[in-house]
Motif scaffolding. Structure first.
Motif, short mmCIF file in Angstrom:
data_model
loop_
_atom_site.label_atom_id
_atom_site.label_comp_id
_atom_site.label_asym_id
_atom_site.label_seq_id
_atom_site.Cartn_x
_atom_site.Cartn_y
_atom_site.Cartn_z
N ILE A 60 0.58 1.14 -3.46
CA ILE A 60 0.20 2.04 -4.55
C ILE A 60 1.01 1.64 -5.78
N ILE A 61 0.33 1.16 -6.80
CA ILE A 61 0.97 0.64 -8.01
C ILE A 61 0.91 1.71 -9.09
N ASN A 62 2.05 1.97 -9.72
CA ASN A 62 2.14 3.00 -10.75
C ASN A 62 2.21 2.33 -12.12
N ASN A 63 1.14 2.45 -12.88
CA ASN A 63 1.10 1.87 -14.22
C ASN A 63 1.32 2.94 -15.29
N THR A 64 2.02 4.04 -14.93
CA THR A 64 2.35 5.10 -15.88
C THR A 64 3.86 5.27 -15.92
N VAL A 65 4.34 6.06 -16.88
CA VAL A 65 5.78 6.24 -17.03
C VAL A 65 6.31 7.43 -16.23
N ASP A 66 5.43 8.16 -15.54
CA ASP A 66 5.86 9.26 -14.69
C ASP A 66 5.99 8.80 -13.25
N MET A 67 6.78 9.51 -12.47
CA MET A 67 6.74 9.37 -11.02
C MET A 67 5.65 10.30 -10.49
N HIS A 68 4.82 9.80 -9.59
CA HIS A 68 3.72 10.59 -9.05
C HIS A 68 3.90 10.80 -7.55
N PRO A 69 3.81 12.04 -7.08
CA PRO A 69 3.83 12.30 -5.63
C PRO A 69 2.42 12.16 -5.07
N MET A 70 2.14 11.08 -4.38
CA MET A 70 0.79 10.80 -3.88
C MET A 70 0.65 11.30 -2.45
N HIS A 71 -0.44 12.04 -2.24
CA HIS A 71 -0.72 12.67 -0.94
C HIS A 71 -2.01 12.10 -0.37
N LEU A 72 -1.95 11.67 0.88
CA LEU A 72 -3.14 11.24 1.61
C LEU A 72 -3.48 12.31 2.63
N HIS A 73 -4.72 12.79 2.61
CA HIS A 73 -5.18 13.70 3.64
C HIS A 73 -5.31 12.94 4.97
N LEU A 74 -5.43 13.66 6.05
CA LEU A 74 -5.66 13.17 7.41
C LEU A 74 -4.44 12.55 8.07
N VAL A 75 -3.69 11.68 7.35
CA VAL A 75 -2.70 10.83 8.00
C VAL A 75 -1.27 11.25 7.64
N HIS A 76 -0.34 10.84 8.51
CA HIS A 76 1.06 10.72 8.15
C HIS A 76 1.39 9.23 8.13
N PHE A 77 2.25 8.83 7.22
CA PHE A 77 2.48 7.40 7.01
C PHE A 77 3.97 7.09 6.99
N GLU A 78 4.27 5.82 7.25
CA GLU A 78 5.61 5.30 7.06
C GLU A 78 5.75 4.81 5.62
N VAL A 79 6.88 5.10 5.01
CA VAL A 79 7.20 4.53 3.70
C VAL A 79 7.92 3.21 3.97
N VAL A 80 7.21 2.11 3.80
CA VAL A 80 7.70 0.80 4.23
C VAL A 80 8.64 0.20 3.21
N GLU A 81 8.25 0.23 1.94
CA GLU A 81 9.10 -0.36 0.90
C GLU A 81 8.71 0.21 -0.45
N LYS A 82 9.64 0.10 -1.39
CA LYS A 82 9.39 0.39 -2.79
C LYS A 82 9.93 -0.77 -3.61
N GLY A 83 9.49 -0.83 -4.85
CA GLY A 83 9.98 -1.89 -5.71
C GLY A 83 9.26 -1.91 -7.02
N SER A 84 9.31 -3.04 -7.69
CA SER A 84 8.63 -3.23 -8.98
C SER A 84 7.84 -4.53 -8.92
#
Length: 655
Positions: A530-554
């Motif tokens: 999930i790529i963020n091309n805005t200046v805010d931090m966004h809390p993204m929610h996916l219905h149905l699933v729970h997920f692992e947060v594998v990595e973050k970066g730029s």
């Protein structure tokens, strides 16, 4: 979010509007309430007792093999948020002379009327080896006025020009989503599958071309929840297209606690010592009514946009209230015993992040081991995080819809200690305005003032629940978050006198009703970058699933090509992903938004996507991994509710 003002007319014309409050056509241009706001700095703090949210009792006989609940959305007049002067005296409604109270919405659950918000539903897991039962819920929209008549107007200003709000659609409509629930698609609370408050309302069949689901007839719908997942703090809240932010703000939200035997075996604080905390920010008009910012929508020539001859008032892309409430009280206090408590925290606000930490009234540091996080929005974590929130430098960041399962050991504090829960998250997060330390910089207060009722034998687990990893992804897909401006729609801000284009905040540059671009094969494990091309931090929610947060970066400057808004997906050049580093290439600090945090361990249903850096031209990203194991159409969206209503939501399809 940076606001890029567009000069529409001569500067003197804008000044005239700011001074007069009128457009060139003579129609008043002001906040739609037309009322003065209460001053939060004049309000009393830490005087009202924290409301303890009741737990609803299930009906175990009406539906064989299931626990049954009737959840009724109702309006309550005269709700008391605890708004008082600093000396404790009542504030008076200037129009009536009576003490101010607030009209709100809330859920009545199996006869328990909370007024604002709703009672907690508790259930047990049905996974193999567990003893739980499915839950059946009949949702009923019974929003009526004090005269008993069906409401036709919302408590707050509805903008009919937002996608899904619908020109001519009824303002009083709702559909309930079990956030974090593993449920069939027809039970998920599709935002277009709303019901009105009219028992005689006609239904609407599904539209296979647009993908719109069937709209139920009447004012009720019944959902079944299988509960085939581990213990967790879920929550149920309204999800109606185009007005989610307004319905939740009015009070349509409540907790859903799922239990299992593994949680039971941990010997955690329970009963009176396990307390949900729903944190929200509000603003109030001087008569005590709820205030939600809404400003005049203008045409390119500066004249007001009108519908049926009346001006349209539109929401800003974020809303930040100036009063912090917990469980429906402004800045409450909780008297506690010198022992361990378990707090199930939920950020139920519209747009406000919280960076939470504890502060002692005597100025001394928080003792080591006094506060530990054992779970998040995916349930219990593999590794507990000690001392989180023990100071500003160790704060707990809680985005919209995120939950935090905390144990606080008050036996480590001397009797009489007062502990204030503080917040210093910028608005919007992370690069917006600073909070006022005397108002929105405070949340609630604990007071170690009660005698110990019995010996405390509960424990703080170091490793609450092992992670069962999902393994290698079957597919990797890139999606992005984009901020654009809406041609032909302008907002006037009476506070600043500025005029700017209304923002559109989109996923993959697409509106909600564009053809589905996320088509997933049943039982595949997918990585979403999930790529963020805005200046805010966004809390993204996916219905149905729970997920692992594998990595973050730029992403390296120039390596990213945005989605084109016509179905073409975003692209990143080979080697363009830079995990766990800052946009300038330096190693990320421990609390950097570009690094997966310890409290993001285990599984989650909402993830904070780091922002872009306009100066360096780098975008932030997060990689999450999930298994999609039910066929159907579900939602993924930003959980800043105002963003969601501004079309930062898209369907995905498992097939």
């Amino acid at each position: 979010m940076k606001r890029r003002s567009v000069v529409l007319l001569l500067f003197c014309w804008a000044l005239l509007i700011a001074a007069c409050g009128k457009s060139s056509s003579g129609i008043v241009v002001q906040a739609s309430s037309g009322k003065d706001l209460l001053d939060p700095l004049a309000l009393q703090q830490f005087a009202s007792d924290l409301p303890l949210i009741p737990v609803a009792v299930p009906d175990t006989t009406s539906v064989p093999g299931a626990e049954y609940y009737t959840v009724v959305a109702e309006q309550t007049a005269g709700y008391d948020f605890g708004l008082r002067r600093k000396d404790g005296s009542e504030l008076v409604n200037p129009a009536t002379g009576a003490p101010i109270r607030t009209t709100v919405w809330g859920y009545t659950t199996n006869g328990i009327k909370a007024g604002y918000l709703g009672a907690t539903i508790e259930a047990r897991s049905t996974l193999p080896g567990e003893t739980g039962k499915p839950v059946r819920v009949k949702y009923l929209n019974n929003l009526r006025g004090s005269d008993g008549q069906l409401l036709a107007k919302h408590l707050l200003t509805v903008d009919p020009t937002l996608g899904g709000a619908g020109m001519g659609d009824p303002e009083i409509r709702m559909v309930t989503h079990l956030h974090g629930g593993h449920v069939a698609p027809e039970m998920d609370g599709h935002p277009e599958a709303w019901i009105t408050n009219n028992p005689a309302a006609a239904g609407l069949p599904a539209d296979p071309v647009s993908g719109r689901p069937e709209r139920p007839a009447g004012n009720t719908v019944t959902y079944s929840y299988t509960n085939d997942q581990p213990a967790n703090q879920l929550w149920y809240h309204d999800h109606a297209m185009g007005i989610t932010r307004l319905n939740v703000y009015a009070g349509l939200a409540a907790n859903y606690l799922l239990r299992d035997s593994k949680e039971d075996a941990l010997n955690l604080p329970r009963g009176a010592y396990e307390i949900p905390l729903v944190i929200q920010d509000k603003s109030f008009n001087e008569d005590g009514s709820l205030h939600y910012d809404s400003n005049a929508l203008l045409n390119p020539d500066g004249t007001p946009v009108t519908v049926d001859g009346k001006p349209v008032f539109s929401s800003n892309p974020e809303f930040f209230g100036n009063v912090i409430t917990v469980n429906g009280k402004a800045w409450p206090k909780l008297e506690v015993e010198p022992r361990k408590y378990r707090f199930r925290m939920l950020n139920g606000s519209d747009s406000r992040f919280y960076h939470i930490w504890l502060e002692r009234s005597d100025g001394l540091p928080i003792p080591a081991g006094a506060i530990t996080q054992i779970g998040n929005d995916g349930g219990l974590m593999p590794v507990a995080v000690a001392d989180i929130g023990s100071g500003e430098e160790k704060g707990l960041l809680l985005a919209l819809a995120e939950r935090a399962d905390l144990i606080v050991d008050f036996s480590k504090f001397p009797a009489g200690t007062r502990i204030t829960v503080r917040n210093d998250a910028a608005t919007p997060y992370p690069s917006g305005s600073e909070v006022n330390p005397a108002s929105t910089g405070r949340i609630m207060q604990f007071r170690v003032s009660k005698p110990l009722a019995q010996a405390d034998t509960t424990q703080v687990p170091s490793n609450p629940r092992p992670l069962v990893a999902l393994g290698t992804a079957d597919n990797v897909r890139l999606v992005d978050l984009q901020e654009t401006e809406e041609n032909g729609a302008y907002l006037y801000d009476p506070m600043t006198g500025s005029i700017s284009k209304r923002l559109k905040i989109l996923l993959n540059g697409l509106p909600f009703d564009a053809p589905v671009t996320e088509n997933i094969r049943l039982n595949d494990v997918e990585d979403w970058i999930i790529i963020n091309n805005t200046v805010d931090m966004h809390p993204m929610h996916l219905h149905l699933v729970h997920f692992e947060v594998v990595e973050k970066g730029s992403i390296a400057p120039g390596a990213y090509t945005p989605a084109d808004g016509a179905g073409g997906m975003p692209r990143v050049a080979p080697g363009g992903l830079r995990p766990s580093i800052n946009p300038d290439g330096t190693a990320a600090d421990a609390d950097s938004p570009y690094t997966v945090q310890p409290q993001e361990g285990g599984l989650k249903d909402t993830v904070r996507v780091p922002p872009a850096d306009d100066v360096l031209g780098a975008q932030g990203y997060v990689r999450v991994r999930a298994k999609f194991d039910l066929i159907g159409t579900y939602m993924w969206h930003c959980h800043i509710l105002a963003h969601e209503d501004h079309e930062m939501m898209r369907p995905f399809r498992v097939q």
